[in-house]
Design a protein around this motif. Structure first.
Motif, PDB file in Angstrom:
ATOM      1  N   HIS A 155      17.048  44.155 -14.421  1.00  0.00           N
ATOM      2  CA  HIS A 155      17.697  42.977 -15.391  1.00  0.00           C
ATOM      3  C   HIS A 155      16.395  42.490 -16.097  1.00  0.00           C
ATOM      4  O   HIS A 155      16.392  41.903 -16.516  1.00  0.00           O
ATOM      5  CB  HIS A 155      18.687  41.966 -15.480  1.00  0.00           C
ATOM      6  N   ILE A 156      15.380  43.695 -16.286  1.00  0.00           N
ATOM      7  CA  ILE A 156      14.070  42.641 -17.224  1.00  0.00           C
ATOM      8  C   ILE A 156      14.050  43.613 -18.206  1.00  0.00           C
ATOM      9  O   ILE A 156      14.184  45.618 -18.465  1.00  0.00           O
ATOM     10  CB  ILE A 156      13.204  42.549 -17.092  1.00  0.00           C
ATOM     11  N   SER A 157      13.127  43.694 -19.179  1.00  0.00           N
ATOM     12  CA  SER A 157      12.362  45.245 -20.020  1.00  0.00           C
ATOM     13  C   SER A 157      11.849  45.626 -19.239  1.00  0.00           C
ATOM     14  O   SER A 157      10.774  45.275 -18.914  1.00  0.00           O
ATOM     15  CB  SER A 157      12.261  44.145 -21.142  1.00  0.00           C
ATOM     16  N   PRO A 158      11.713  46.998 -20.051  1.00  0.00           N
ATOM     17  CA  PRO A 158      10.213  48.091 -19.534  1.00  0.00           C
ATOM     18  C   PRO A 158       9.664  47.014 -19.861  1.00  0.00           C
ATOM     19  O   PRO A 158       8.510  47.185 -18.595  1.00  0.00           O
ATOM     20  CB  PRO A 158      10.789  49.202 -20.140  1.00  0.00           C
ATOM     21  N   SER A 159       8.684  46.675 -21.506  1.00  0.00           N
ATOM     22  CA  SER A 159       8.364  46.400 -21.280  1.00  0.00           C
ATOM     23  C   SER A 159       7.212  45.061 -20.167  1.00  0.00           C
ATOM     24  O   SER A 159       6.385  44.838 -19.943  1.00  0.00           O
ATOM     25  CB  SER A 159       7.202  46.033 -22.685  1.00  0.00           C
ATOM     26  N   GLY A 160       8.462  44.262 -20.196  1.00  0.00           N
ATOM     27  CA  GLY A 160       7.940  43.263 -18.873  1.00  0.00           C
ATOM     28  C   GLY A 160       7.661  43.367 -17.556  1.00  0.00           C
ATOM     29  O   GLY A 160       6.906  42.608 -17.178  1.00  0.00           O
ATOM     30  N   SER A 168       7.054  45.969 -16.856  1.00  0.00           N
ATOM     31  CA  SER A 168       5.315  46.968 -16.855  1.00  0.00           C
ATOM     32  C   SER A 168       4.612  45.797 -16.619  1.00  0.00           C
ATOM     33  O   SER A 168       3.106  45.730 -15.958  1.00  0.00           O
ATOM     34  CB  SER A 168       4.646  47.784 -17.700  1.00  0.00           C
ATOM     35  N   HIS A 169       4.538  44.483 -17.014  1.00  0.00           N
ATOM     36  CA  HIS A 169       3.730  43.188 -17.303  1.00  0.00           C
ATOM     37  C   HIS A 169       3.371  42.691 -15.863  1.00  0.00           C
ATOM     38  O   HIS A 169       2.272  42.457 -15.257  1.00  0.00           O
ATOM     39  CB  HIS A 169       4.137  42.884 -17.608  1.00  0.00           C
ATOM     40  N   ALA A 194      13.439  48.514 -14.209  1.00  0.00           N
ATOM     41  CA  ALA A 194      13.656  47.488 -15.311  1.00  0.00           C
ATOM     42  C   ALA A 194      15.670  47.790 -15.454  1.00  0.00           C
ATOM     43  O   ALA A 194      16.212  46.230 -15.635  1.00  0.00           O
ATOM     44  CB  ALA A 194      13.664  48.218 -16.980  1.00  0.00           C
ATOM     45  N   ARG A 195      16.361  48.717 -15.167  1.00  0.00           N
ATOM     46  CA  ARG A 195      17.654  48.374 -16.106  1.00  0.00           C
ATOM     47  C   ARG A 195      18.155  47.887 -14.231  1.00  0.00           C
ATOM     48  O   ARG A 195      18.585  46.629 -14.331  1.00  0.00           O
ATOM     49  CB  ARG A 195      18.471  49.970 -16.104  1.00  0.00           C
ATOM     50  N   ASN A 209      11.712  52.193 -16.023  1.00  0.00           N
ATOM     51  CA  ASN A 209      13.102  52.167 -16.949  1.00  0.00           C
ATOM     52  C   ASN A 209      13.742  51.882 -15.982  1.00  0.00           C
ATOM     53  O   ASN A 209      14.912  50.647 -16.453  1.00  0.00           O
ATOM     54  CB  ASN A 209      13.384  53.296 -17.811  1.00  0.00           C
TER      55      ASN A 209
END
Length: 318
Positions: free
Chosen positions: A46-51, A53-54, A42-43, A39
């Protein structure tokens, strides 16, 4: 299938898999390792946590090993992950250096001009263009080497220097040049010389036997002065201008010095300066650079800068 063939195929498959991994993907992995949290990383990226993780999973699949232990309060690298993260840091650092080098290539002279200047010219000309140079070529560093013209031109030909200021010389294959300015000489006489009180003196009023000339500044010696053989060869000295002036101050006679050196040499005791009447002797200065240089336009711009400065320096003519 033999073991060697299998290993070769495996390396090929890993190479193909890694080709799909971008520097951005590696930077995301690095961010997770530094933040210790998907998390937080990701912040920061500047990307979503799911993105995030992928993308990390894509890197892990390409490498064939898990990089992180998941499930705890803090994400920590696996043993393999710690080893591979060191390599990822190296790759990203190298990419940063590559990008920096590419940006430098957009600067004039690729970011640095290694300029050779004769020791009889450098101390007197440099103060005039040290300040305008960064204004005309922002971001480019100017590195100065002093020496004798022949040695400087040899270093230019061998690639140690990018450009050289020097009197005209015979053409050399692979070297370009453009004329810059003419610098007249002035007479420097011992204070007790019979003509020392004159503001100007004609060369034919002087006794050639009293002349002490400097080989470096006068190129071919007395020939450059329009009076072949006017000086005793024993009195053509390979000295700096300050040493030449000191020699005249100590043993008398006269010499010829470039006009740019006037202010610094005028402070030496027991010598005086006088203008040369009639056709004034002097030296032409040109800019030399290699024909293969990728900075042809920059060299021409630098030459234009020097000509412009010469047109505004009293005594010089561009």
């Amino acid at each position: 299938m033999g073991a060697n063939a299998f290993d070769g195929m495996q390396r090929s498959m890993i190479s193909m898999a890694l080709s799909a991994v971008s520097l951005r993907d590696l930077a995301l992995v690095q961010a997770v390792a530094r933040q210790g949290s998907f998390n937080s990383a990701a912040r920061a990226m500047h990307i979503s946590p799911s993105g995030l993780s992928h993308q990390v999973q894509k890197v892990e699949q390409a490498l064939g090993v898990p990089l992180f232990e998941r499930g705890g309060r803090r994400v920590v690298p696996t043993a393999s992950g710690q080893r591979l993260l060191a390599h990822i840091d190296e790759v990203l650092a190298a990419a940063g250096q590559l990008e920096q080098g590419a940006r430098a290539g957009a600067l004039a002279f690729g970011g640095e001009l290694r300029l050779g200047v004769p020791s009889t010219l450098g101390p007197y000309l440099l103060p005039h263009f040290i300040e305008p140079f960064p204004q005309r070529f922002p971001g480019a560093r100017l590195t100065i080497s002093e020496g004798k013209p022949r040695g400087l031109l040899r270093r230019l030909h061998e690639g140690e220097l990018d450009a050289v200021l020097a009197p005209p010389t015979t053409s050399v294959n692979g070297i370009e040049s453009t004329a810059l300015f003419f610098e007249p000489y002035e007479l420097m006489l011992h204070v007790d010389h019979p003509l020392a009180s004159r503001a100007s003196v004609s060369m034919d009023e002087l006794d050639p036997a009293d002349a002490t000339l400097m080989a470096e500044s006068h190129g071919q010696g007395a020939a450059d002065l329009g009076a072949e053989g006017m000086a005793n060869p024993a009195r053509i000295q390979d000295l700096s201008l300050e040493s030449l002036a000191t020699l005249v101050a100590l043993r008398g006679g006269y010499t010829l010095v470039p006009i740019l050196a006037r202010e610094r040499l005028a402070s030496i005791p027991n010598v005086v300066l006088a203008a040369v009447e009639g056709a004034r002797p002097g030296r032409h200065i040109a800019l030399y650079w290699r024909s293969a240089s990728p900075w042809q336009d920059d060299m021409q711009a630098f030459a234009a800068l020097l000509r412009d400065l010469a047109s505004r320096i009293p005594g010089l003519s561009a």
